[in-house]
Write a protein that holds these residues in place. Structure first.
Motif, PDB file in Angstrom:
ATOM      1  N   VAL A 146       0.945  -1.371   0.146  1.00 13.93           N
ATOM      2  CA  VAL A 146      -0.206   0.062  -0.536  1.00 13.93           C
ATOM      3  C   VAL A 146       0.518   0.963   0.182  1.00 13.93           C
ATOM      4  O   VAL A 146       2.748   1.375   1.024  1.00 13.93           O
ATOM      5  N   ARG A 147       0.606   2.249  -0.782  1.00 15.52           N
ATOM      6  CA  ARG A 147       0.829   3.419  -0.679  1.00 15.52           C
ATOM      7  C   ARG A 147      -0.179   4.129   0.543  1.00 15.52           C
ATOM      8  O   ARG A 147      -1.170   4.424   0.374  1.00 15.52           O
ATOM      9  N   HIS A 148       0.847   5.563   1.317  1.00 13.55           N
ATOM     10  CA  HIS A 148      -0.098   6.153   2.211  1.00 13.55           C
ATOM     11  C   HIS A 148       0.345   7.240   2.139  1.00 13.55           C
ATOM     12  O   HIS A 148       1.481   7.885   2.526  1.00 13.55           O
ATOM     13  N   PHE A 149      -0.615   8.136   1.531  1.00  9.79           N
ATOM     14  CA  PHE A 149      -0.004   9.549  -0.130  1.00  9.79           C
ATOM     15  C   PHE A 149      -1.155  10.709   0.866  1.00  9.79           C
ATOM     16  O   PHE A 149      -0.778  11.889   0.416  1.00  9.79           O
ATOM     17  N   ALA A 150      -1.125  10.266   1.836  1.00  9.07           N
ATOM     18  CA  ALA A 150      -1.863  11.637   2.385  1.00  9.07           C
ATOM     19  C   ALA A 150      -2.570  11.920   4.125  1.00  9.07           C
ATOM     20  O   ALA A 150      -2.844  10.799   4.739  1.00  9.07           O
ATOM     21  N   ALA A 151      -2.567  12.849   5.381  1.00  8.85           N
ATOM     22  CA  ALA A 151      -1.974  12.969   6.524  1.00  8.85           C
ATOM     23  C   ALA A 151      -3.866  13.160   6.660  1.00  8.85           C
ATOM     24  O   ALA A 151      -3.965  13.692   5.773  1.00  8.85           O
ATOM     25  N   THR A 152      -4.033  12.438   8.078  1.00  6.16           N
ATOM     26  CA  THR A 152      -5.199  12.325   8.567  1.00  6.16           C
ATOM     27  C   THR A 152      -4.707  12.726  10.380  1.00  6.16           C
ATOM     28  O   THR A 152      -4.254  12.519  10.793  1.00  6.16           O
ATOM     29  N   PRO A 153      -5.380  13.731  10.411  1.00  3.18           N
ATOM     30  CA  PRO A 153      -5.242  14.285  12.150  1.00  3.18           C
ATOM     31  C   PRO A 153      -6.115  13.679  13.061  1.00  3.18           C
ATOM     32  O   PRO A 153      -6.859  13.125  12.536  1.00  3.18           O
ATOM     33  N   GLU A 154      -6.006  13.736  14.370  1.00  5.23           N
ATOM     34  CA  GLU A 154      -6.360  12.937  14.958  1.00  5.23           C
ATOM     35  C   GLU A 154      -8.305  13.812  15.221  1.00  5.23           C
ATOM     36  O   GLU A 154      -8.399  15.370  14.590  1.00  5.23           O
ATOM     37  N   GLY A 155      -9.192  12.841  15.919  1.00  4.84           N
ATOM     38  CA  GLY A 155     -10.576  13.231  15.504  1.00  4.84           C
ATOM     39  C   GLY A 155     -10.884  12.961  13.909  1.00  4.84           C
ATOM     40  O   GLY A 155     -12.533  13.247  14.224  1.00  4.84           O
ATOM     41  N   ARG A 156     -10.704  12.662  12.937  1.00  5.63           N
ATOM     42  CA  ARG A 156     -11.156  12.260  11.698  1.00  5.63           C
ATOM     43  C   ARG A 156     -11.553  11.248  11.890  1.00  5.63           C
ATOM     44  O   ARG A 156     -11.476   9.832  12.603  1.00  5.63           O
ATOM     45  N   LYS A 189      -7.205 -21.067  -0.636  1.00  6.99           N
ATOM     46  CA  LYS A 189      -7.942 -20.296   0.063  1.00  6.99           C
ATOM     47  C   LYS A 189      -6.792 -18.700   0.405  1.00  6.99           C
ATOM     48  O   LYS A 189      -6.669 -18.357   1.162  1.00  6.99           O
ATOM     49  N   ARG A 190      -6.684 -18.588  -0.776  1.00  9.16           N
ATOM     50  CA  ARG A 190      -5.140 -16.943  -0.756  1.00  9.16           C
ATOM     51  C   ARG A 190      -6.677 -16.444  -1.375  1.00  9.16           C
ATOM     52  O   ARG A 190      -6.966 -16.406  -2.149  1.00  9.16           O
ATOM     53  N   ILE A 191      -6.753 -15.445  -0.759  1.00  5.18           N
ATOM     54  CA  ILE A 191      -8.194 -14.318  -1.612  1.00  5.18           C
ATOM     55  C   ILE A 191      -6.343 -12.953  -2.012  1.00  5.18           C
ATOM     56  O   ILE A 191      -6.507 -12.806  -0.591  1.00  5.18           O
ATOM     57  N   HIS A 192      -7.100 -12.160  -2.691  1.00  2.00           N
ATOM     58  CA  HIS A 192      -6.700 -11.050  -3.314  1.00  2.00           C
ATOM     59  C   HIS A 192      -7.805 -10.106  -2.470  1.00  2.00           C
ATOM     60  O   HIS A 192      -8.762 -10.487  -3.169  1.00  2.00           O
ATOM     61  N   PHE A 193      -7.185  -8.935  -2.354  1.00  2.00           N
ATOM     62  CA  PHE A 193      -8.165  -7.440  -2.593  1.00  2.00           C
ATOM     63  C   PHE A 193      -7.427  -6.162  -2.731  1.00  2.00           C
ATOM     64  O   PHE A 193      -5.835  -5.923  -2.753  1.00  2.00           O
ATOM     65  N   LYS A 194      -8.116  -5.445  -3.769  1.00  5.26           N
ATOM     66  CA  LYS A 194      -7.925  -4.232  -3.708  1.00  5.26           C
ATOM     67  C   LYS A 194      -8.603  -3.335  -2.151  1.00  5.26           C
ATOM     68  O   LYS A 194      -9.417  -3.326  -2.107  1.00  5.26           O
ATOM     69  N   VAL A 195      -7.926  -2.263  -1.755  1.00  5.48           N
ATOM     70  CA  VAL A 195      -7.915  -2.255  -0.443  1.00  5.48           C
ATOM     71  C   VAL A 195      -7.466  -0.902  -0.814  1.00  5.48           C
ATOM     72  O   VAL A 195      -6.771   0.172  -1.412  1.00  5.48           O
ATOM     73  N   ALA A 196      -8.636   0.706  -0.009  1.00  9.78           N
ATOM     74  CA  ALA A 196      -7.857   1.754  -0.024  1.00  9.78           C
ATOM     75  C   ALA A 196      -8.869   2.535   1.352  1.00  9.78           C
ATOM     76  O   ALA A 196      -9.750   1.883   1.904  1.00  9.78           O
ATOM     77  N   ALA A 197      -8.185   3.723   1.682  1.00 14.73           N
ATOM     78  CA  ALA A 197      -8.851   4.278   3.012  1.00 14.73           C
ATOM     79  C   ALA A 197      -8.869   5.534   2.682  1.00 14.73           C
ATOM     80  O   ALA A 197      -8.169   6.631   1.984  1.00 14.73           O
ATOM     81  N   SER A 198      -9.826   5.951   3.259  1.00 12.62           N
ATOM     82  CA  SER A 198     -10.635   7.998   3.423  1.00 12.62           C
ATOM     83  C   SER A 198     -10.336   8.556   4.813  1.00 12.62           C
ATOM     84  O   SER A 198     -11.346   7.536   5.258  1.00 12.62           O
ATOM     85  N   ASP A 199     -10.346   9.292   4.545  1.00 12.52           N
ATOM     86  CA  ASP A 199     -10.747  10.419   6.124  1.00 12.52           C
ATOM     87  C   ASP A 199     -12.323  11.416   5.751  1.00 12.52           C
ATOM     88  O   ASP A 199     -12.112  11.688   6.740  1.00 12.52           O
ATOM     89  N   GLY A 200     -12.800  10.939   4.433  1.00  7.72           N
ATOM     90  CA  GLY A 200     -13.644  11.372   4.796  1.00  7.72           C
ATOM     91  C   GLY A 200     -13.315  13.123   3.779  1.00  7.72           C
ATOM     92  O   GLY A 200     -14.300  13.546   3.113  1.00  7.72           O
ATOM     93  N   ILE A 201     -12.213  13.603   3.517  1.00  6.71           N
ATOM     94  CA  ILE A 201     -12.028  14.789   3.011  1.00  6.71           C
ATOM     95  C   ILE A 201     -11.560  13.844   1.510  1.00  6.71           C
ATOM     96  O   ILE A 201     -11.823  14.863   0.079  1.00  6.71           O
ATOM     97  N   GLU A 202     -10.951  13.409   1.820  1.00  7.02           N
ATOM     98  CA  GLU A 202      -9.838  12.796   0.486  1.00  7.02           C
ATOM     99  C   GLU A 202      -9.767  11.369   1.005  1.00  7.02           C
ATOM    100  O   GLU A 202      -9.818  10.321   1.845  1.00  7.02           O
ATOM    101  N   GLU A 203      -9.215  10.545  -0.202  1.00  6.17           N
ATOM    102  CA  GLU A 203      -7.884   9.514  -0.258  1.00  6.17           C
ATOM    103  C   GLU A 203      -6.572   9.258   0.437  1.00  6.17           C
ATOM    104  O   GLU A 203      -6.306  10.122   0.066  1.00  6.17           O
ATOM    105  N   ILE A 204      -6.488   8.615   1.543  1.00  7.19           N
ATOM    106  CA  ILE A 204      -5.553   8.943   2.093  1.00  7.19           C
ATOM    107  C   ILE A 204      -4.440   7.500   2.049  1.00  7.19           C
ATOM    108  O   ILE A 204      -3.454   7.537   2.117  1.00  7.19           O
ATOM    109  N   GLY A 205      -4.648   6.494   1.407  1.00  4.54           N
ATOM    110  CA  GLY A 205      -4.180   5.370   0.736  1.00  4.54           C
ATOM    111  C   GLY A 205      -4.836   4.283   0.188  1.00  4.54           C
ATOM    112  O   GLY A 205      -5.868   4.062  -0.139  1.00  4.54           O
TER     113      GLY A 205
END
Length: 132
Positions: free
Chosen positions: A68-78, A92-108
């Motif tokens: 994964v890449r972590h490309f945006a900072a997220t402060p406390e409280g979000r 038994k091996r499962i492959h995923f596409k993953v992402a994370a967002s802080d409600g403002i932007e995708e962060i990873g």
């Protein structure tokens, strides 16, 4: 384990607290932003949530690979929400596409793999290793 359809999705949300921040989790001189290992934890939990309905009693799934890449900072409280989508199943091996967002932007984003295990067998092997 029952057949897991491609496209199956899961999510996991975390309210960012002080203990999730890079300056507390790793090094005090780092900025007060969500630590990368915590973001990865959210992605792994989203992946597990995606496949949990397809696991039989006594089964779970452990992480086997993370890219994964972590490309945006997220402060406390979000609130950070991770998503995972099944893109490939190889036994038994499962492959995923993953992402994370802080409600403002995708962060990873990236990929993740989990392997379905039988907990009893896994714990027996672990116990043998512990005695060595």
């Amino acid at each position: 384990m029952r057949q897991i359809p491609l496209g199956t999705q899961g999510t996991f949300t975390l309210h960012v607290q002080p203990e999730h921040l890079a300056n507390r989790f790793k090094d005090a001189i780092l900025p007060q932003v969500l630590a990368t290992p915590v973001m990865i934890l959210l992605m792994e939990n989203a992946a597990l949530n995606a496949i949990r309905p397809f696991l039989d009693a006594g089964e779970s799934a452990v992480g086997a690979a993370v890219d994964v890449r972590h490309f945006a900072a997220t402060p406390e409280g979000r609130d950070v929400t991770a998503t995972a989508e099944v893109v490939k199943v190889e036994g038994k091996r499962i492959h995923f596409k993953v992402a994370a967002s802080d409600g403002i932007e995708e962060i990873g984003s990236g990929t993740h793999e989990r392997v379905v295990i039988v907990l009893r067998s896994f714990n027996e092997r672990l116990a043998k290793k512990s005695r060595l």
